[in-house]
Motif scaffolding. Sequence first.
Motif, mmCIF file in Angstrom:
data_model
loop_
_atom_site.group_PDB
_atom_site.id
_atom_site.type_symbol
_atom_site.label_atom_id
_atom_site.label_comp_id
_atom_site.label_asym_id
_atom_site.label_seq_id
_atom_site.Cartn_x
_atom_site.Cartn_y
_atom_site.Cartn_z
ATOM 1 N N ALA A 190 41.322 40.080 38.027
ATOM 2 C CA ALA A 190 42.649 40.308 38.582
ATOM 3 C C ALA A 190 43.740 39.931 37.570
ATOM 4 O O ALA A 190 44.733 40.652 37.412
ATOM 5 C CB ALA A 190 42.828 39.508 39.870
ATOM 6 N N ILE A 191 43.533 38.811 36.872
ATOM 7 C CA ILE A 191 44.519 38.367 35.879
ATOM 8 C C ILE A 191 44.579 39.339 34.700
ATOM 9 O O ILE A 191 45.654 39.772 34.284
ATOM 10 C CB ILE A 191 44.176 36.943 35.377
ATOM 11 N N ALA A 192 43.393 39.704 34.169
ATOM 12 C CA ALA A 192 43.346 40.541 32.971
ATOM 13 C C ALA A 192 43.873 41.945 33.226
ATOM 14 O O ALA A 192 44.818 42.407 32.570
ATOM 15 C CB ALA A 192 41.914 40.603 32.436
ATOM 16 N N VAL A 193 43.277 42.619 34.187
ATOM 17 C CA VAL A 193 43.636 44.015 34.441
ATOM 18 C C VAL A 193 45.009 44.118 35.106
ATOM 19 O O VAL A 193 45.805 45.005 34.786
ATOM 20 C CB VAL A 193 42.554 44.704 35.288
ATOM 21 N N GLY A 194 45.288 43.191 36.038
ATOM 22 C CA GLY A 194 46.591 43.201 36.700
ATOM 23 C C GLY A 194 47.730 42.967 35.724
ATOM 24 O O GLY A 194 48.763 43.639 35.776
ATOM 25 N N VAL A 200 49.874 38.017 26.786
ATOM 26 C CA VAL A 200 48.959 36.904 26.483
ATOM 27 C C VAL A 200 47.909 36.768 27.580
ATOM 28 O O VAL A 200 46.710 36.611 27.301
ATOM 29 C CB VAL A 200 49.754 35.594 26.319
ATOM 30 N N ALA A 201 48.349 36.858 28.839
ATOM 31 C CA ALA A 201 47.413 36.720 29.969
ATOM 32 C C ALA A 201 46.385 37.842 29.968
ATOM 33 O O ALA A 201 45.204 37.608 30.265
ATOM 34 C CB ALA A 201 48.191 36.716 31.284
ATOM 35 N N SER A 202 46.795 39.046 29.619
ATOM 36 C CA SER A 202 45.850 40.168 29.637
ATOM 37 C C SER A 202 44.797 40.021 28.542
ATOM 38 O O SER A 202 43.619 40.295 28.779
ATOM 39 C CB SER A 202 46.597 41.495 29.483
#
Length: 515
Positions: free
Chosen positions: A206-210, A235-237
């Motif tokens: 959810a964090i990466a793709v979102g 950075v989060a992705s």
Amino acid sequence: MAEVGLKKWIITFTVITASLLELIDTTIVNVAIPQIQGNLGATLEDVAWLSTGYAVANVIVLPMSGWLGNRFGRKNYFLTSIIVFTLVSFLCGNATSLNELILFRIIQGLAGGGLISTAQAILIETWPREDVGIATALFGLGAVVGPTVGPTIGGYILEISSWPWIFYVNIPVGILAAYCTYTFVRATPKSGQGQPVDWWGIALLAIAVGSLQTLLEKGESEDWFATPYITALAVASVFGLLLFIWREMTTDHPIVNFKIMRHRSFSVGMFTSFILGFGLYGSVFVFPVFCQNLLGFSPLQTGEILFPGGLCTIIMMPFIGIMLKKGVPAQIMATFGMLAFFIFCWMLSNSTLQSGTGDFFWPLVIRGVGMALLFVPLTTLAIQDLKGPEIGQGSGLNNMMRQLGGSFGIAALTTLIHIRSGFHRSVLLANVNDYNQPFVDRFNGLIKGFMAKGQTLFDAKIMAAKAMEGIVTRQTMLLTYDDAYWVAGLIMLFSIPLLYLQKFKKNANIPADVH
């Protein structure tokens, strides 16, 4: 075990209808944004989250859909997704505030993500292994035509009614799809039931793709890395994706099985699906904006122009499936598809400010042929080596890459338009001076024309200056859109060598046991 007779066709109709629900809703809302904005008193930036929230939720669920189908049973998961999508469509139409509508669109996107890949897996299971090309072609009717006809349907609904009806139209279709799914689709074993849930994997996905999808959707409007939260999303992705891959490769019960990447055709197919999404969604994004903002077409006119190309795709799809079954190499057909898309982009790059609806008929027909030649062979090449439960996982990842390719395409082309418009404007303004005789002649001609209509010399000069500014702006945008078409076409053209990294196979047969 494959189905036969009438039941096979009923299931085929059911899953195509359900997938069309999701795919049409990807683009149908775009034409209603101005009306929703005025009705709910929202800013354009806020109302844009109706599309962003839906896309982000959709792309998060897509890679998980294979795991969810295995855990709860493919039929159960598919039926639940249809019911939730239909109910939330009703809630979207009844929303009284923008926040409500955005929340319901996010839920709709979560449910819609379960429709596409699960529909494709059910369709492959329903048809005999030797007819997988035909099954893929039938699925492609929805996947390619849906985003194309969405603006047409939306424009027509807005002509005769109001924006809530772009959601209400889903309700009867959803009820029919739910009934047919419950009655005719065979239940599959819940092979993942009882196994531990990889909550860390779900969170990291959810964090990466979102983050990546939100970055692509909002980056251009927020001036990219000049905005702190866009930098944080980038950075989060990156870190989210790296941690997610590490987690899924080390856990015993992953939600996304990256081991299927060992199949070379599937790994390369992920890239070709990305390119397909870039061309499919990027061109559908640029062309309506070009027609409406520069040529002054209405949303309904733009949708009507797009319709013949979509119809051409519909007609071509079954023939592509038959050609695959007869042994025509998928790589050859996909090559012609990429060439057709390049020709479409080249023809549009020669558009002028005098271009009319008739000038776009043949380019869009060629695009329609190209999309048919691309979707079915590319999907067949990607999944040809997958077996058993890998089908659902691979379908989810493949569809996610196509969706991300579309988001990258829209973001890249939007940024290109922004950058190149500044370049072309500076070049054109360099010619706006008293030493350029064509400019002087045009400017003086405008002044005389305004004076002939009763304006004073002073007012005529002001009006002539404003008219020249309008001419420069329109020419700037024309040159910029021409650049966007060229870039989209060249990316597709230069991707042709990727096709020949995949295995040649006379028939990309899928094993019968896909449970």
